[in-house]
Design a protein around this motif. Structure first.
Motif, PDB file in Angstrom:
ATOM      1  N   SER A  12       0.855  -1.182   0.000  1.00  0.00           N
ATOM      2  CA  SER A  12       0.000   0.000   0.000  1.00  0.00           C
ATOM      3  C   SER A  12       0.895   1.237   0.000  1.00  0.00           C
ATOM      4  O   SER A  12       1.539   1.550   0.995  1.00  0.00           O
ATOM      5  CB  SER A  12      -0.889  -0.011   1.240  1.00  0.00           C
ATOM      6  N   VAL A  13       0.934   1.898  -1.136  1.00  0.00           N
ATOM      7  CA  VAL A  13       1.886   2.991  -1.346  1.00  0.00           C
ATOM      8  C   VAL A  13       1.152   4.331  -1.368  1.00  0.00           C
ATOM      9  O   VAL A  13       0.118   4.465  -2.010  1.00  0.00           O
ATOM     10  CB  VAL A  13       2.629   2.787  -2.684  1.00  0.00           C
ATOM     11  N   LEU A  14       1.706   5.299  -0.664  1.00  0.00           N
ATOM     12  CA  LEU A  14       1.179   6.657  -0.698  1.00  0.00           C
ATOM     13  C   LEU A  14       1.985   7.422  -1.748  1.00  0.00           C
ATOM     14  O   LEU A  14       3.003   8.050  -1.450  1.00  0.00           O
ATOM     15  CB  LEU A  14       1.282   7.303   0.678  1.00  0.00           C
ATOM     16  N   LYS A  15       1.527   7.321  -2.997  1.00  0.00           N
ATOM     17  CA  LYS A  15       2.291   7.886  -4.113  1.00  0.00           C
ATOM     18  C   LYS A  15       2.491   9.392  -3.981  1.00  0.00           C
ATOM     19  O   LYS A  15       3.534   9.905  -4.386  1.00  0.00           O
ATOM     20  CB  LYS A  15       1.640   7.538  -5.441  1.00  0.00           C
ATOM     21  N   ASP A  16       1.524  10.105  -3.410  1.00  0.00           N
ATOM     22  CA  ASP A  16       1.699  11.547  -3.244  1.00  0.00           C
ATOM     23  C   ASP A  16       2.872  11.855  -2.313  1.00  0.00           C
ATOM     24  O   ASP A  16       3.639  12.792  -2.558  1.00  0.00           O
ATOM     25  CB  ASP A  16       0.426  12.199  -2.702  1.00  0.00           C
ATOM     26  N   ASP A  17       3.030  11.074  -1.254  1.00  0.00           N
ATOM     27  CA  ASP A  17       4.154  11.271  -0.336  1.00  0.00           C
ATOM     28  C   ASP A  17       5.476  10.998  -1.041  1.00  0.00           C
ATOM     29  O   ASP A  17       6.443  11.743  -0.888  1.00  0.00           O
ATOM     30  CB  ASP A  17       4.034  10.355   0.886  1.00  0.00           C
ATOM     31  N   LEU A  18       5.524   9.920  -1.811  1.00  0.00           N
ATOM     32  CA  LEU A  18       6.759   9.590  -2.522  1.00  0.00           C
ATOM     33  C   LEU A  18       7.058  10.618  -3.606  1.00  0.00           C
ATOM     34  O   LEU A  18       8.217  10.988  -3.817  1.00  0.00           O
ATOM     35  CB  LEU A  18       6.669   8.186  -3.117  1.00  0.00           C
ATOM     36  N   THR A  19       6.030  11.098  -4.283  1.00  0.00           N
ATOM     37  CA  THR A  19       6.229  12.123  -5.306  1.00  0.00           C
ATOM     38  C   THR A  19       6.755  13.409  -4.682  1.00  0.00           C
ATOM     39  O   THR A  19       7.600  14.084  -5.278  1.00  0.00           O
ATOM     40  CB  THR A  19       4.917  12.387  -6.069  1.00  0.00           C
ATOM     41  N   ALA A  20       6.282  13.741  -3.490  1.00  0.00           N
ATOM     42  CA  ALA A  20       6.792  14.931  -2.803  1.00  0.00           C
ATOM     43  C   ALA A  20       8.291  14.805  -2.551  1.00  0.00           C
ATOM     44  O   ALA A  20       9.022  15.794  -2.596  1.00  0.00           O
ATOM     45  CB  ALA A  20       6.042  15.152  -1.495  1.00  0.00           C
ATOM     46  N   MET A  21       8.759  13.587  -2.319  1.00  0.00           N
ATOM     47  CA  MET A  21      10.188  13.384  -2.066  1.00  0.00           C
ATOM     48  C   MET A  21      11.002  13.340  -3.357  1.00  0.00           C
ATOM     49  O   MET A  21      12.103  13.868  -3.405  1.00  0.00           O
ATOM     50  CB  MET A  21      10.406  12.131  -1.230  1.00  0.00           C
ATOM     51  N   THR A  22      10.462  12.715  -4.405  1.00  0.00           N
ATOM     52  CA  THR A  22      11.220  12.635  -5.656  1.00  0.00           C
ATOM     53  C   THR A  22      11.113  13.919  -6.468  1.00  0.00           C
ATOM     54  O   THR A  22      11.993  14.220  -7.257  1.00  0.00           O
ATOM     55  CB  THR A  22      10.731  11.478  -6.553  1.00  0.00           C
TER      56      THR A  22
END
Length: 72
Positions: free
Chosen positions: A30-40
């Motif tokens: 279960s991935v929180l893509k918005d959180d990861l996108t904020a980091m990348t």
């Protein structure tokens, strides 16, 4: 999982990206893509797999993202 402090993680990622380092994120489950996108800083540098057994299918996509010329 999530960082203990999402805001601090994003700030550090921004500082790192500002030095010219490209951050790529791969999430499992279960991935929180918005959180990861904020980091990348780029949704095209975020990858996810349903489980660890599915991760090998992402390898070529991740390699392509890592080896591609930056699009600054």
């Amino acid at each position: 999982g999530r960082p203990d402090n999402q805001d601090a993680a994003v700030r550090q990622a921004n500082t790192t990206r500002n030095t010219g380092i490209r951050i790529v994120a791969a999430g499992i489950g279960s991935v929180l893509k918005d959180d990861l996108t904020a980091m990348t800083g780029d949704k095209d540098l975020v990858f996810s797999a349903k489980s660890f057994k599915d991760l090998p299918a992402l390898i070529s996509l991740i390699f392509s993202a890592v080896c591609a010329a930056p699009t600054t």
